[in-house]
Design a protein around this motif. Structure first.
Motif, PDB file in Angstrom:
ATOM      1  N   ALA A 142     -61.543 -33.519 103.797  1.00 18.74           N
ATOM      2  CA  ALA A 142     -62.897 -33.407 104.347  1.00 18.74           C
ATOM      3  C   ALA A 142     -62.972 -34.067 105.711  1.00 18.74           C
ATOM      4  CB  ALA A 142     -63.891 -34.054 103.379  1.00 18.74           C
ATOM      5  N   THR A 155     -57.753 -23.816 107.656  1.00 15.59           N
ATOM      6  CA  THR A 155     -57.621 -24.711 106.517  1.00 15.59           C
ATOM      7  C   THR A 155     -57.514 -26.164 106.956  1.00 15.59           C
ATOM      8  OG1 THR A 155     -55.201 -24.517 106.462  1.00 15.59           O
ATOM      9  CG2 THR A 155     -56.467 -22.926 105.139  1.00 15.59           C
ATOM     10  N   LEU A 181     -68.156 -22.650 104.143  1.00 14.98           N
ATOM     11  CA  LEU A 181     -67.163 -23.663 103.782  1.00 14.98           C
ATOM     12  C   LEU A 181     -66.787 -23.477 102.326  1.00 14.98           C
ATOM     13  CD1 LEU A 181     -65.618 -26.384 104.210  1.00 14.98           C
ATOM     14  CD2 LEU A 181     -67.736 -27.518 103.493  1.00 14.98           C
ATOM     15  N   VAL A 199     -61.235 -26.326 102.691  1.00 13.03           N
ATOM     16  CA  VAL A 199     -60.819 -27.721 102.573  1.00 13.03           C
ATOM     17  C   VAL A 199     -60.292 -27.949 101.162  1.00 13.03           C
ATOM     18  CG1 VAL A 199     -61.519 -30.137 102.749  1.00 13.03           C
ATOM     19  CG2 VAL A 199     -62.582 -28.428 104.242  1.00 13.03           C
ATOM     20  N   ASP A 200     -59.020 -28.290 101.072  1.00 10.15           N
ATOM     21  CA  ASP A 200     -58.398 -28.585  99.775  1.00 10.15           C
ATOM     22  C   ASP A 200     -57.159 -29.419 100.033  1.00 10.15           C
ATOM     23  OD1 ASP A 200     -57.097 -28.455  97.180  1.00 10.15           O
ATOM     24  OD2 ASP A 200     -58.250 -26.634  96.779  1.00 10.15           O
ATOM     25  N   PHE A 204     -61.674 -31.834 108.424  1.00  4.27           N
ATOM     26  CA  PHE A 204     -62.650 -30.798 108.740  1.00  4.27           C
ATOM     27  C   PHE A 204     -63.760 -31.364 109.628  1.00  4.27           C
ATOM     28  CE2 PHE A 204     -66.731 -28.726 107.463  1.00  4.27           C
ATOM     29  CZ  PHE A 204     -66.560 -27.559 108.182  1.00  4.27           C
ATOM     30  N   GLN A 217     -70.302 -31.935 101.323  1.00  2.00           N
ATOM     31  CA  GLN A 217     -71.501 -31.106 101.352  1.00  2.00           C
ATOM     32  C   GLN A 217     -72.717 -31.948 101.769  1.00  2.00           C
ATOM     33  OE1 GLN A 217     -72.827 -29.801  97.488  1.00  2.00           O
ATOM     34  NE2 GLN A 217     -73.919 -28.040  98.326  1.00  2.00           N
ATOM     35  N   GLY A 230     -65.512 -33.092  97.777  1.00  4.07           N
ATOM     36  CA  GLY A 230     -66.257 -31.912  98.202  1.00  4.07           C
ATOM     37  C   GLY A 230     -67.768 -32.074  98.131  1.00  4.07           C
ATOM     38  N   SER A 239     -64.666 -25.554  99.589  1.00  3.93           N
ATOM     39  CA  SER A 239     -64.069 -26.878  99.446  1.00  3.93           C
ATOM     40  C   SER A 239     -63.784 -27.205  97.990  1.00  3.93           C
ATOM     41  CB  SER A 239     -65.010 -27.944 100.019  1.00  3.93           C
ATOM     42  OG  SER A 239     -64.455 -29.243  99.852  1.00  3.93           O
ATOM     43  N   ASP A 240     -62.647 -27.868  97.794  1.00  2.00           N
ATOM     44  CA  ASP A 240     -62.344 -28.438  96.492  1.00  2.00           C
ATOM     45  C   ASP A 240     -63.310 -29.598  96.260  1.00  2.00           C
ATOM     46  OD1 ASP A 240     -61.058 -29.025  94.106  1.00  2.00           O
ATOM     47  OD2 ASP A 240     -59.321 -29.965  95.044  1.00  2.00           O
ATOM     48  N   ARG A 290     -54.936 -24.122  99.190  1.00  3.89           N
ATOM     49  CA  ARG A 290     -55.442 -23.797 100.542  1.00  3.89           C
ATOM     50  C   ARG A 290     -54.901 -22.463 101.018  1.00  3.89           C
ATOM     51  NH1 ARG A 290     -53.991 -29.068 102.063  1.00  3.89           N
ATOM     52  NH2 ARG A 290     -52.212 -28.273 103.230  1.00  3.89           N
TER      53      ARG A 290
END
Length: 123
Positions: free
Chosen positions: A37, A33, A52, A10-11, A40, A67, A63, A54-55, A17
């Motif tokens: 968020a 990709t 995962l 995830v970016d 996703f 989380q 991110g 993630s940025d 990505r």
């Protein structure tokens, strides 16, 4: 032989990505990709995700919030967070919430590989 683990990336930056996806696929993992968020979380692939990446800084849910959202929904997906704006507060928050890694951009490919290996081995 089992199917390769699925790594979700995830970016909001398309180049980032794609670069991470290429690295992940070169290691023999399946990669998918997402530009946010939210995409996703809505993908239907959360439960299938072995790790995962993630940025941290993204529009909408960042991110760290992603989380935390996963944890609050009962998912224990290993998370690797990446950021161009690393600070100790975010690093501590990430690890307190169970992150496998917290990497600064530009990151070393070996650091990603080490984190991915730890993530897959933890499952």
């Amino acid at each position: 032989m089992s199917e390769a683990p699925l790594i979700s990336i995830v970016d909001d930056d398309a180049l980032a990505r794609d670069g991470i996806r290429e690295l992940v696929e070169s290691l023999g993992y399946n990669a998918v990709t997402f530009k946010s968020a939210e995409h996703f979380l809505e993908s239907g692939l959360v439960a299938d995700t072995a790790c995962l990446i993630s940025d941290v800084q993204m529009p909408g849910l960042n991110g760290l919030e992603l989380q935390e959202a996963l944890r609050s929904r009962g998912y224990s997906i290993p998370v690797i967070l990446i950021t161009a704006y690393a600070n100790e507060k975010n690093r501590t928050r990430a690890f307190d919430n169970g992150a496998i890694g917290f990497l600064s951009k530009p990151f070393n490919e070996q650091a990603v590989i080490k984190c991915l290996t730890a993530a897959i081995n933890s499952r």
